[in-house]
Design an enzyme around this catalytic site. Structure first.
Site, short mmCIF file in Angstrom:
data_model
loop_
_atom_site.label_atom_id
_atom_site.label_comp_id
_atom_site.label_asym_id
_atom_site.label_seq_id
_atom_site.Cartn_x
_atom_site.Cartn_y
_atom_site.Cartn_z
N ASP A 184 9.29 7.44 0.26
CA ASP A 184 9.75 6.39 1.17
C ASP A 184 11.17 5.95 0.82
OD1 ASP A 184 9.24 4.90 -1.11
OD2 ASP A 184 8.39 3.20 0.01
N ASP B 207 9.29 4.56 -4.12
CA ASP B 207 8.06 4.26 -4.88
C ASP B 207 6.82 4.92 -4.27
OD1 ASP B 207 8.12 2.53 -2.73
OD2 ASP B 207 7.71 0.70 -3.87
N ARG B 208 6.91 5.37 -3.00
CA ARG B 208 5.74 6.03 -2.39
C ARG B 208 5.92 7.54 -2.38
NH1 ARG B 208 3.66 2.77 2.86
NH2 ARG B 208 3.87 0.67 2.01
N THR C 9 -4.37 -5.75 -2.32
CA THR C 9 -3.26 -4.88 -1.92
C THR C 9 -1.93 -5.40 -2.49
OG1 THR C 9 -4.38 -4.21 0.09
CG2 THR C 9 -1.97 -4.09 0.10
N ARG D 92 10.94 -9.60 3.90
CA ARG D 92 11.42 -8.57 4.83
C ARG D 92 11.63 -9.16 6.20
NH1 ARG D 92 7.90 -3.27 2.94
NH2 ARG D 92 8.34 -3.64 0.75
N GLU E 141 -2.75 3.16 -4.73
CA GLU E 141 -3.11 2.51 -3.48
C GLU E 141 -3.20 3.58 -2.40
OE1 GLU E 141 -1.60 -1.72 -2.83
OE2 GLU E 141 0.19 -0.65 -3.43
N SER F 49 -1.95 3.49 0.33
CA SER F 49 -0.71 3.51 1.10
C SER F 49 0.36 4.40 0.46
CB SER F 49 -0.19 2.09 1.24
OG SER F 49 -0.07 1.51 -0.05
C1 VG1 Z 1 1.89 -2.22 2.31
C2 VG1 Z 1 0.78 -1.41 1.69
C3 VG1 Z 1 0.58 -1.82 0.23
C4 VG1 Z 1 1.91 -1.68 -0.51
C5 VG1 Z 1 2.98 -2.48 0.19
C6 VG1 Z 1 4.33 -2.32 -0.44
O1 VG1 Z 1 1.53 -3.58 2.33
O2 VG1 Z 1 -0.41 -1.56 2.40
O3 VG1 Z 1 -0.43 -1.04 -0.33
O4 VG1 Z 1 1.78 -2.12 -1.84
O5 VG1 Z 1 3.08 -2.07 1.55
O6 VG1 Z 1 4.71 -0.97 -0.49
P1 VG1 Z 1 0.96 -4.30 3.64
O7 VG1 Z 1 0.82 -5.75 3.27
O8 VG1 Z 1 1.94 -4.05 4.73
O9 VG1 Z 1 -0.35 -3.64 3.92
V1 VG1 Z 1 6.35 -0.61 -0.35
O10 VG1 Z 1 6.52 0.96 -0.62
O11 VG1 Z 1 6.68 -1.32 1.01
O12 VG1 Z 1 7.13 -1.55 -1.56
CO CO Z 2 8.43 1.49 -1.05
#
Ligand code: VG1
Ligand code: CO
Length: 613
Positions: free
Chosen positions: A339, A343-344, A408, A75, A427, A429
């Site tokens: 999101d 997926d969220r 995570t 990203r 999770e 999140s």
């Molecule tokens: C975050 C969340 C994690 C999740 C990841 C991807 O990661 O904490 O639980 O799996 O995003 O989610 P980080 O390293 O920023 O804490 V998504 O919906 O961005 O694919």
């Molecule tokens: Co996502």
């Protein structure tokens, strides 16, 4: 290109179109070509009448040192991917290079994204680079649209070699926002660290990439488009409906008749689903509105936009404030937001009653028989990421089921699912899902909750409160400090780890107000995968107190600029007098201790978090 319209079939060469709109540009003159690898009797004479052979070019490039995939893909700011020095091309080539050349000739790759700015450009590059590297078949969502869970579903359905997902998930989009590229493997799940490390290694040494610069695909027309690429056998691009395969899968998981009754029967409930201008809009429209009969006003922000309407497509109390406010009116019984890549999910009850994601997966676990899928498959095990509250552990204990604690990121659940050890996981999140695919799945989680509502005929709040009474409550909060100076963040974590590793740290007591906590365990979480034995270190600093309360610090692996520090607090309570209290009040002493121990505010120059969940 008139001659390309209508059914045009040509053995062994050029462009073939079956209901699709192939454009091999520019339009061409007559060429005669003998294609390698064809039976001699066919000789693969490609008489070009209005089409052109697609040529492969090899482009010299310079390697980058910063293409290390994070928690979920690479990203960066859109401007970084857009730069002219082959940034996106390099990364796409590095992904395709991990697929063995011998495998590519029979390989199908699924491609889709969340509709954000630069997605279509990136897809054209993937088409051009995949073709030039001998990939046989690309399956792409119409207009490039496919949610992350849908990509996982389609990879599994087609037994594809993998998939490329164009998304930065919950990060903002638009020309000044973020873009992301993620690789999923044949199981449908995010590439494990062994593969992402390989991609990173390749990217650091990349001197050239292969591309068919003239190959362009019309992403809007459903159907197959076949191209002849230089030395390779035909290259097929198939544009598919973004929703259908995924909808078909959900029909096999849930009781659609019961859900239809809940959403549009005589005693139906009112729901409000906010797609936040992300990819899940078309899925909600098709599945929840058209098929399950929920009225049109139950779905909002359902047209994917390149900049998500200027908002963060992040389903939490801060960024989905519109939904929270609408729910407060009491007009709707159930609310959810998603999101960018679908997926969220965030679940709300009437009057905006908030379901913490750590509780959400625990409730689904405790009511799992409401979902027909699990009656067929049985429940093999439960799992949560380390910072996620222990609410699911209490359910696992009651149901006498194995509970796994992983680092995570969804990629850590995949091996357990493939090995038949895991059925349901989540999770903190806002990610919830099961072994029906290998990604977390926002709409699945919503249908899971609706299935529970349909079975129990109770409100979200009643179900949640009943759960706390039965299992006790894990109070949980997360503080995010976004875009902190990277050096300060790294130094803070390093110094905290040093402090925590001192042998005298265990046994130390910390007090705030009238509360005192004694350190029982302090470590940097490491995980040994029970299936393949791989070890992942440095997954977050944990201070576990003697009453089980936990303070956790992690640096995010999904940010694109600076560092994001996450502070997680989890504390269990089963005193019936206390379980309905405000988590921020209940957890204030632990927050205070966490900030004191880490000196987080002093070290970062912040006075408070960017987001509190
Ligand atoms: C975050 C969340 C994690 C999740 C990841 C991807 O990661 O904490 O639980 O799996 O995003 O989610 P980080 O390293 O920023 O804490 V998504 O919906 O961005 O694919
Ligand atoms: Co996502």
């Amino acid at each position: 290109m008139e001659s390309l319209h209508g059914p045009l079939k040509r053995e062994g060469g050029g462009v073939r179109e079956e209901g699709g709109g192939a454009v091999a540009s520019p339009p061409c003159r007559t060429t005669l070509r003998i294609t390698q690898g064809c039976p001699p009797q066919v000789l693969c004479l490609s008489l070009s009448l209005g089409f052109k052979m697609v040529k492969v070019s090899t482009v010299q490039t310079k390697p980058y040192t910063d293409q290390k995939p994070g928690t979920s893909g690479l990203r960066k700011r859109v401007t970084v991917f857009q730069q002219n020095q082959h940034y996106a091309e390099n990364f796409i080539q590095s992904i395709i290079s991990v697929i063995e050349p011998a495998e590519r000739q029979a390989a199908t790759l699924v491609v889709g994204g969340d509709g954000r700015f630069f997605m279509k450009d990136a897809i054209q590059l993937i088409v051009q680079i995949a073709a030039a590297n001998g990939i046989n078949h690309l399956v792409i969502g119409q207009n490039g649209i496919m949610s992350t869970p849908a990509v996982s579903c389609v990879i599994r359905k087609l037994k594809a070699v993998g998939g490329i997902i164009l998304t930065a998930s919950h990060n903002p989009g638009g020309p000044n926002g973020d873009f992301g590229i993620k690789y999923n493997i044949s199981s449908g799940g995010p590439a494990p660290e062994g593969i992402t490390n390989k991609i990173f290694e390749i990217s650091k040494g990349l001197q050239e990439y292969h591309i068919c610069p003239e190959l362009k695909v019309d992403l809007s027309k459903i159907g197959k488009q076949t191209f002849e690429v230089d030395t390779f056998k035909p290259f097929i691009v198939e544009i598919v409906d973004s929703v259908e395969a995924y909808a078909e899968m959900l029909r096999g998981i849930f009781d659609f008749a019961a859900l239809k009754d809940l959403l549009s029967g005589a005693n139906h409930i009112n729901v409000r689903l906010d797609a936040m201008h992300g990819v899940v809009g078309p899925y909600i429209k098709k599945i929840v509105c058209e098929e399950l009969g929920s009225p049109a006003n139950s779905a909002v922000n359902c047209v994917p936009q390149e900049d998500f309407g200027g908002h963060h497509p992040d389903p939490n109390l801060t960024y989905a404030a519109d939904l929270v406010n609408t729910m407060k009116s009491g007009e709707y019984d159930f609310g959810a937001a998603f999101d960018g890549d679908g997926d969220r999910n965030m679940v709300l009850g009437k009057h905006g009653f908030f379901v913490n994601p750590s509780d959400s997966v625990a409730v689904i676990g405790a009511n799992i028989t409401s979902i027909p899928y699990f009656k067929k498959t049985g429940v093999k095990g439960l799992a949560r990421s380390m910072p996620t509250s222990g609410a699911l552990d209490n359910v696992a204990k009651a149901l006498q089921m194995q509970l796994y604690e992983t680092p995570t990121g969804w990629k850590f659940f995949g091996n357990l699912m493939d090995a038949g050890k895991l059925s349901l996981c989540g999770e903190e999140s806002f990610g919830t899902g099961s072994d029906h695919i290998r990604e977390k799945d926002g709409l699945w989680a919503v249908l899971a909750w609706l299935s529970i509502l349909a079975t129990r005929k109770q409100s979200v709040e009643e179900i949640m409160k009943d759960h706390w009474q039965k299992f006790g409550r894990n109070f949980f909060t997360r503080y995010d400090y976004e875009e902190v100076d990277s050096d300060s963040a790294n130094k803070m974590i390093k110094d905290l780890e040093a402090q925590m590793s001192d042998p005298s740290f265990v046994g130390k007591q910390f007090s705030s107000g009238d509360k005192t906590y004694k350190v029982a365990v302090s470590d940097n979480f490491a995980y040994t995968d029970p299936v393949d034995g791989s070890v992942s270190k440095n997954q977050g600093l944990r201070i576990i107190f003697s009453d089980g309360s936990r303070i956790i610090f992690r640096l995010s692996g999904t940010g694109s600029a600076g560092a994001t520090i996450r502070l997680y607090i989890d504390s269990y309570e089963n005193d019936a007098q206390k379980i309905y209290q405000d988590p921020q009040v209940m957890l204030a002493p632990l927050v205070d201790i966490a900030l004191k121990v880490s000196q987080l505010h002093e070290r970062t120059g912040r006075t408070g978090p960017t987001v509190i969940t």
